[in-house]
Scaffold this motif. Structure first.
Motif, mmCIF file in Angstrom:
data_model
loop_
_atom_site.group_PDB
_atom_site.id
_atom_site.type_symbol
_atom_site.label_atom_id
_atom_site.label_comp_id
_atom_site.label_asym_id
_atom_site.label_seq_id
_atom_site.Cartn_x
_atom_site.Cartn_y
_atom_site.Cartn_z
ATOM 1 N N VAL A 54 0.844 -1.199 0.000
ATOM 2 C CA VAL A 54 0.000 0.000 0.000
ATOM 3 C C VAL A 54 0.882 1.253 0.000
ATOM 4 O O VAL A 54 0.622 2.207 -0.745
ATOM 5 C CB VAL A 54 -0.969 -0.009 1.204
ATOM 6 N N THR A 63 2.584 1.453 -3.549
ATOM 7 C CA THR A 63 1.644 1.852 -4.598
ATOM 8 C C THR A 63 1.202 3.305 -4.422
ATOM 9 O O THR A 63 1.108 4.050 -5.402
ATOM 10 C CB THR A 63 0.424 0.915 -4.609
ATOM 11 N N GLY A 64 0.954 3.698 -3.178
ATOM 12 C CA GLY A 64 0.546 5.078 -2.917
ATOM 13 C C GLY A 64 1.624 6.075 -3.299
ATOM 14 O O GLY A 64 1.358 7.085 -3.977
ATOM 15 N N ASN A 99 2.156 6.164 -7.149
ATOM 16 C CA ASN A 99 1.138 6.963 -7.838
ATOM 17 C C ASN A 99 1.270 8.452 -7.529
ATOM 18 O O ASN A 99 1.035 9.290 -8.410
ATOM 19 C CB ASN A 99 -0.265 6.451 -7.506
ATOM 20 N N LEU A 100 1.657 8.795 -6.316
ATOM 21 C CA LEU A 100 1.906 10.202 -5.977
ATOM 22 C C LEU A 100 3.035 10.762 -6.844
ATOM 23 O O LEU A 100 2.917 11.855 -7.407
ATOM 24 C CB LEU A 100 2.254 10.348 -4.492
ATOM 25 N N ASN A 151 0.326 0.789 -13.409
ATOM 26 C CA ASN A 151 0.024 0.166 -12.117
ATOM 27 C C ASN A 151 -0.023 -1.356 -12.214
ATOM 28 O O ASN A 151 0.403 -2.045 -11.300
ATOM 29 C CB ASN A 151 -1.279 0.727 -11.538
#
Length: 159
Positions: free
Chosen positions: A30, A33-34, A37-38, A116
């Protein structure tokens, strides 16, 4: 039913270790991935984003795995473990870099969903490598049984 109980008892420590490793990995995923993407949102590029995300999530994973998943294993020194941990994470990062690079530069898929999916595939392949390599080189088997409770010190504490 007796067979199932014996089978569980035989693999109990492995099942618990895998459950803990998976829990730490899920939180690290998490985080990864967070942050990935940021960084993509900040337009840092997919490969730079992956390096930043992996560095931060791997730091979390080291602490979680050292002090929870593999706490029953010998501690061979923080510097040695940390160095090996990040060296092996660097190798595992290559799985992610290759899948993301292949997706973007070979397949020419630049959309967020494709990047992703490539990240998830890379994390999955890297996770298999990390679990195997951590057990083999970073968090070594204990040479002596680690006590469950602290030994009595002989000092009495009155309340």
């Amino acid at each position: 039913m007796d067979f199932v109980r014996r089978l569980y008892q035989r693999f109990e420590s492995l099942v618990h270790e895998l459950a803990k490793f998976g829990s730490i990995g899920a939180v690290a995923f998490v985080i990864d991935t967070g942050i990935y993407n940021l960084c993509l949102w900040l337009e840092w590029g997919p490969l730079t984003s992956k390096v930043v995300a992996t560095t931060i999530s791997a730091t979390f994973a080291y602490v979680g795995n050292r002090f929870w998943t593999f706490r029953h294993r010998d501690q061979s020194g923080l510097r040695r473990e940390y160095f090996l941990f990040f060296l092996l994470n660097g190798i595992a990062l290559l799985f992610g870099m290759l899948t993301i690079g292949f997706t973007k530069y070979t397949l020419h898929l630049h959309d967020l969903l494709s990047l992703n999916i490539a990240n998830i595939v890379g994390v999955g392949l890297g996770t298999l490598f990390r679990y195997w390599s951590y057990k083999k080189w970073v968090f070594l088997e204990a040479t002596e049984p680690i006590p469950v409770e602290l030994p009595e010190t002989g000092v009495r504490q009155d309340r």
